[in-house]
Design a protein around this motif. Sequence first.
Motif, PDB file in Angstrom:
ATOM      1  N   PHE A  52      43.971  14.324 -14.515  1.00 19.24           N
ATOM      2  CA  PHE A  52      42.912  15.052 -13.814  1.00 19.24           C
ATOM      3  C   PHE A  52      41.585  14.308 -13.888  1.00 19.24           C
ATOM      4  O   PHE A  52      40.862  14.195 -12.896  1.00 19.24           O
ATOM      5  CB  PHE A  52      42.745  16.466 -14.366  1.00 19.24           C
ATOM      6  N   TYR A  53      41.239  13.827 -15.074  1.00 21.65           N
ATOM      7  CA  TYR A  53      39.986  13.079 -15.230  1.00 21.65           C
ATOM      8  C   TYR A  53      39.978  11.826 -14.361  1.00 21.65           C
ATOM      9  O   TYR A  53      38.999  11.531 -13.676  1.00 21.65           O
ATOM     10  CB  TYR A  53      39.748  12.683 -16.692  1.00 21.65           C
ATOM     11  N   ILE A  54      41.067  11.077 -14.399  1.00 24.02           N
ATOM     12  CA  ILE A  54      41.137   9.831 -13.633  1.00 24.02           C
ATOM     13  C   ILE A  54      41.049  10.098 -12.134  1.00 24.02           C
ATOM     14  O   ILE A  54      40.302   9.422 -11.411  1.00 24.02           O
ATOM     15  CB  ILE A  54      42.425   9.066 -13.993  1.00 24.02           C
ATOM     16  N   LEU A  55      41.779  11.088 -11.641  1.00 24.98           N
ATOM     17  CA  LEU A  55      41.738  11.394 -10.210  1.00 24.98           C
ATOM     18  C   LEU A  55      40.367  11.926  -9.784  1.00 24.98           C
ATOM     19  O   LEU A  55      39.883  11.612  -8.699  1.00 24.98           O
ATOM     20  CB  LEU A  55      42.836  12.398  -9.850  1.00 24.98           C
ATOM     21  N   THR A  56      39.724  12.708 -10.628  1.00 25.11           N
ATOM     22  CA  THR A  56      38.396  13.224 -10.305  1.00 25.11           C
ATOM     23  C   THR A  56      37.367  12.100 -10.261  1.00 25.11           C
ATOM     24  O   THR A  56      36.519  12.059  -9.355  1.00 25.11           O
ATOM     25  CB  THR A  56      37.978  14.300 -11.320  1.00 25.11           C
ATOM     26  N   ILE A  57      37.447  11.179 -11.210  1.00 25.54           N
ATOM     27  CA  ILE A  57      36.526  10.043 -11.199  1.00 25.54           C
ATOM     28  C   ILE A  57      36.792   9.162  -9.975  1.00 25.54           C
ATOM     29  O   ILE A  57      35.856   8.672  -9.339  1.00 25.54           O
ATOM     30  CB  ILE A  57      36.637   9.245 -12.513  1.00 25.54           C
ATOM     31  N   PHE A  58      38.067   8.982  -9.622  1.00 22.92           N
ATOM     32  CA  PHE A  58      38.398   8.228  -8.416  1.00 22.92           C
ATOM     33  C   PHE A  58      37.781   8.875  -7.178  1.00 22.92           C
ATOM     34  O   PHE A  58      37.198   8.191  -6.334  1.00 22.92           O
ATOM     35  CB  PHE A  58      39.921   8.119  -8.244  1.00 22.92           C
ATOM     36  N   LYS A  59      37.923  10.191  -7.062  1.00 31.60           N
ATOM     37  CA  LYS A  59      37.349  10.884  -5.896  1.00 31.60           C
ATOM     38  C   LYS A  59      35.834  10.746  -5.857  1.00 31.60           C
ATOM     39  O   LYS A  59      35.261  10.486  -4.799  1.00 31.60           O
ATOM     40  CB  LYS A  59      37.731  12.368  -5.896  1.00 31.60           C
ATOM     41  N   ALA A  60      35.184  10.902  -7.002  1.00 31.68           N
ATOM     42  CA  ALA A  60      33.725  10.782  -7.042  1.00 31.68           C
ATOM     43  C   ALA A  60      33.295   9.370  -6.651  1.00 31.68           C
ATOM     44  O   ALA A  60      32.357   9.193  -5.866  1.00 31.68           O
ATOM     45  CB  ALA A  60      33.213  11.127  -8.435  1.00 31.68           C
TER      46      ALA A  60
END
Length: 116
Positions: A52-60
């Motif tokens: 979740f953290y990695i995907l959220t940082i990717f989206k940001a």
Amino acid sequence: MSDAHVSNTKRIWFVFGLLSVVTTVEVFLGIVKPEALHLNHFLGMNLLNWIFYILTIFKAYYIVWAFMHMEGEKSSLRTAVVAPVIFLVLYLLFILLTEAIYIFEVFKNSTIKWNF
């Protein structure tokens, strides 16, 4: 001097599709919670939360890259904008994990009861 208008419709739809797919994967993983990811831990947190953290940082990052037009800037400006944010996010994550582990150990190994 002729400045022709360039349509970004294809690019906008690509960004929309990519961010939608990433969000759909996040929602799917949040609903299903695969045991292989949910029950295995790495650095004090389960693998599902890391995803979740990695995907959220990717989206940001991709939102900044696409909608704030960072892809057209010089690499030094991109680094000056992105590097502090990455550092601060990692630092915040470190602080949160360290404090959470400490608080958990205090409640687990003491006479203080969970009151929340």
